[in-house]
Scaffold this active site. Structure first.
Site, PDB file in Angstrom:
ATOM      1  N   ASP A 108       0.873  -1.148   0.000  1.00 24.79           N
ATOM      2  CA  ASP A 108       0.000   0.000   0.000  1.00 24.79           C
ATOM      3  C   ASP A 108       0.925   1.217   0.000  1.00 24.79           C
ATOM      4  O   ASP A 108       2.075   1.118   0.421  1.00 24.79           O
ATOM      5  CB  ASP A 108      -0.848  -0.072   1.284  1.00 24.79           C
ATOM      6  N   ASP A 147      -1.224  -0.636   5.880  1.00 26.66           N
ATOM      7  CA  ASP A 147      -1.228  -0.112   7.246  1.00 26.66           C
ATOM      8  C   ASP A 147      -2.541  -0.422   7.942  1.00 26.66           C
ATOM      9  O   ASP A 147      -2.750  -0.053   9.081  1.00 26.66           O
ATOM     10  CB  ASP A 147      -0.890   1.379   7.286  1.00 26.66           C
ATOM     11  N   ASP A 194      -7.361  -1.798   4.464  1.00 23.97           N
ATOM     12  CA  ASP A 194      -6.715  -2.811   3.654  1.00 23.97           C
ATOM     13  C   ASP A 194      -7.089  -4.234   4.049  1.00 23.97           C
ATOM     14  O   ASP A 194      -6.554  -5.190   3.494  1.00 23.97           O
ATOM     15  CB  ASP A 194      -5.192  -2.661   3.743  1.00 23.97           C
TER      16      ASP A 194
END
Lengths: 73, 639
Positions: free
Chosen positions: B339, B522, B526
């Site tokens: 990410d 993080d 996600d």
């Protein structure tokens, strides 16, 4: 209800596995025994917990007479 | 069995064994050496007899205790039955097989002793990791300090942490300051300065300061407790190798025993039937060697111990592996997808370019200091604004801000805002967010803010390339920003302007193309991607429960190098497990073949080989706990 106990004095991984398998045969009981951390986790219905623990101690005494069990906070 | 009684058994056995051998080898005094051998045997065997009897009562026959008894008693029986009394038993060295029988028991006991010592030692290493949960906390109550169990402390109470003490519960420093050693949590060895208002995690140690911490969580939900729970539960999930060993052990022992039985009966029977004479003693002796190596102990202990040590080792690196089943896929990963925001980058803005003069910059910073937006904060933090008076601050939604600083009208925002204000400006080209600044109707310049890239990200991605791992960046951010970041850190491929479900789709596509994907996020939005990837790495500690739930590995520190370190460590753990499996099986097989091929292959060599391989495997397993060479060096967080 789940309670965790320290269990010391089991000196082979196979023995630990054997004890775990036998404890899991107690009705309505789930037992997890970690040889490496010497922890025994017992999950059983609240209302039967004391009876289950009595059986757990009895079985442990037969299979592993040298094992010392103590409840953890 | 207790260590002490085992040592006594061994000593007693050895004390009887030595004279027995002397009487046997030198004098051949059958009447003396036989009882001595028998007593020596019994000294070592008595506890084994008890255990074997107990197991047989429970229906367990193929138990190592029983097998060792059969092997050692068998040696005595062969010696007595197949040797001629006058010419063999009473001649020097006549009790050779009996000597072997005693040695089997003696070496078995010594092996068990070493084994329990080795297991105890590695348990200690693991327990040391688990010892970071404090037993008590000092809490301020009724004007004094009270020592209580940490689970009795409520949220919002003040706990007192003295220098050198471990913080029991997560919280915010209320008073005091000092250096915090969070190495038990993050693996970061460098202590970090903390002062009033800083968040501190339980499990870290206040190295020098007396701190008062206002708790923000309950004990059970605090970092140390959560972490311990994860580590403890991790060993519940078995690695594939471990499951294999458990299944294998179940068939291995009966199979080898069967082989022993065949060896004991078939060849001598064949020889006898073909008129070749009586070779029973020799073949039964060979069969005993097989019994000796039939115990799968080396595997049954060392393989789970390897994975448990591996989990402990990973924790030292600041990576919580949620189950032993994660090691293999982690090792085999071919692609690492990241990410962007908060993972590769800091996740907070700062000024990267500024074309304003020094005074103008300070005016702009003062104007922005009136606002709470992340971009405004980054500009405000860029320069000292003390003594600059600011009034009439106004937020033009989605456009920028206008404020009067020291009597000057400061306009900061998109170029459209400057157009509205009739300020002529010069277009500035950058992929990042550009703030145009007008002061008193004149164009003063631009300030470019961007989410800064963590210094460590670049190193981590370089390392991926060295290891031959493909890197991919997935972000919801704009194409231009993504391109700039990807280029700056050297990522192989990037996808921009993605919705969360599109991230999942890209991971699935990679998997469909045969790649094994690690995804590092993080962890706020996600979770679906973390769950889809072969290995999901939640970055930055135990923040969100959804992310922990969805991930396989939780990285405690916001440092991508920890992911690479954990991956390399996972590779090592799996190879140690494989070494133990293959090594022990090969050595056992070699002993079996040698015992069958070489006539009179000494029984005691078989048992030394078997006990030895078990010990070597345990010591090898303990290597999984040490991770020094993978730990990334401490680095500055930003460039």
């Amino acid at each position: 209800m789940t309670k965790t106990y320290s269990i010391e004095g089991i000196d082979c991984a196979n023995c630990a596995k054997r004890l775990e398998d036998t404890l899991n045969k107690i009705p309505q009981t789930q037992a997890r025994l970690s040889f490496a951390t010497e922890r025994l986790k017992i999950t059983a219905p609240d209302e039967h917990f004391d009876a289950v623990m009595k059986e757990v101690r009895r079985v442990t005494k037969i299979l592993e007479p040298d094992a010392v069990m103590a409840e953890l906070r | 069995m207790k260590k002490k009684s085992r040592i006594i058994s061994i000593a007693l056995c050895a004390a009887l064994f030595v004279p027995a051998v002397l009487f046997d080898k030198i004098g051949g005094l059958f009447a003396v050496y036989l009882p001595l051998y028998a007593l020596a045997w019994f000294a070592a065997a008595r506890t084994v007899i008890v255990k074997a009897a107990r197991n047989i009562r429970r229906g367990v026959i193929f138990d190592e205790n029983f097998l060792m008894l059969v092997a050692s008693v068998g040696a005595f029986v062969i010696n007595l039955v197949f040797s001629d009394f006058k010419t063999e038993l009473c001649a020097p060295g006549g009790g050779e097989a009996m000597m072997d029988g005693v040695l089997v028991m003696l070496l078995y006991q010594i092996g068990e002793l070493f084994q329990s010592m080795a297991v105890g030692k590695s348990r200690k290493g693991i327990k040391q990791l688990l010892s970071m949960r404090p037993d008590s906390a000092m809490v301020e109550r009724n004007g004094g300090e009270e020592e209580v169990f940490p689970d009795e402390v409520e949220i919002g109470e003040i706990i007192v942490v003295r220098p050198g003490e471990r913080i029991a519960i997560d919280g915010v420093i209320e008073s005091g300051s000092g250096y915090i050693d969070a190495s038990a949590i993050t693996g970061e060895s460098e202590p970090r300065a903390a002062t009033v208002g800083c968040e501190v995690q339980s499990g870290s140690i206040s190295t020098d300061g007396l701190l008062k911490v206002r708790t923000t969580k309950e004990f059970g939900e605090s970092t140390a407790s959560k972490m311990l729970r994860l580590v403890e539960e991790a060993s519940d999930k078995k690695a594939a190798q471990e499951t294999f060993i458990t299944k294998f052990a179940k068939v291995y022992t009966p199979l080898v025993c069967l082989a022993a039985l065949i060896v004991a009966i078939v060849p001598p029977l064949a020889v006898m039937l073909s008129g070749g004479g009586n070779v029973w003693g020799q073949w039964i002796y060979t069969a005993l060697s097989l019994l000796v190596v039939s115990c799968p102990c080396a595997l049954v202990i060392s393989v789970p111990l390897t994975f448990f040590g591996g989990i402990g080792g990973a924790a030292k690196l600041g990576a919580l592996v949620k189950g032993a089943d994660a090691f293999s896929p982690f090792r085999r990963a071919t692609v690492i997808a990241f990410d962007k925001t908060g993972t590769i980058t800091e996740g907070k803005f700062s000024v990267v370019e500024c074309t304003l003069g020094e005074l103008d910059t300070r005016l702009a910073a003062a104007a922005e200091s009136m606002f709470n937006h992340p971009i405004a904060k980054s500009v405000a933090a860029y320069r000292e604004t003390d003594g600059l008076e600011c009034e009439n601050a106004e937020d033009i939604a989605g456009m920028g801000i206008i404020a009067t600083v020291c009597g000057k009208r400061v306009v900061i925002g998109k170029k459209e805002l400057l157009e509205c204000e009739n300020v002529e400006y010069v277009e500035y080209s950058t992929p990042y967010t550009t703030l145009y600044v007008g002061i008193d109707g004149q164009f003063a310049g631009v300030i470019v803010v961007a989410d800064t890239i963590k210094q460590t990200s670049r190193t981590a991605i370089e390392e991926c390339r060295r290891l031959g791992i493909k890197t991919v960046m997935l972000t919801g951010d704009r194409e231009e920003v993504a391109a700039a970041v990807a280029k700056s850190v050297g990522i192989d491929e990037y996808f921009a302007e993605l919705l969360p479900e599109e991230k999942v789709a890209i991971v699935k596509n990679l998997q469909a193309a045969g790649e094994r994907v690690v995804f590092c996020g993080d962890g706020i939005n996600d979770a679906p991607t973390l769950a889809t990837a072969d290995i999901g790495c939640a970055m930055g500690g135990l923040g969100s429960d959804a992310a922990i739930e969805a991930s396989d590995v939780v990285i405690m520190k916001d440092d991508l190098r920890s992911v690479i370190a954990a991956k390399r460590h996972a590779g090592r753990v799996v190879s140690i497990a494989m070494q133990n499996i293959i090594g022990s099986l090969l050595i056992k097989l070699a002993i079996m073949i040698l015992a069958i091929v070489i006539a009179d292959f000494p029984l005691w060599i078989a048992i030394i080989g078997d006990v030895g391989v078990c010990l070597v495997a345990i010591f090898n397993a303990m290597r999984a706990l040490s991770v020094k060479k993978y730990a990334p060096p401490a680095a500055k967080q930003t460039e």
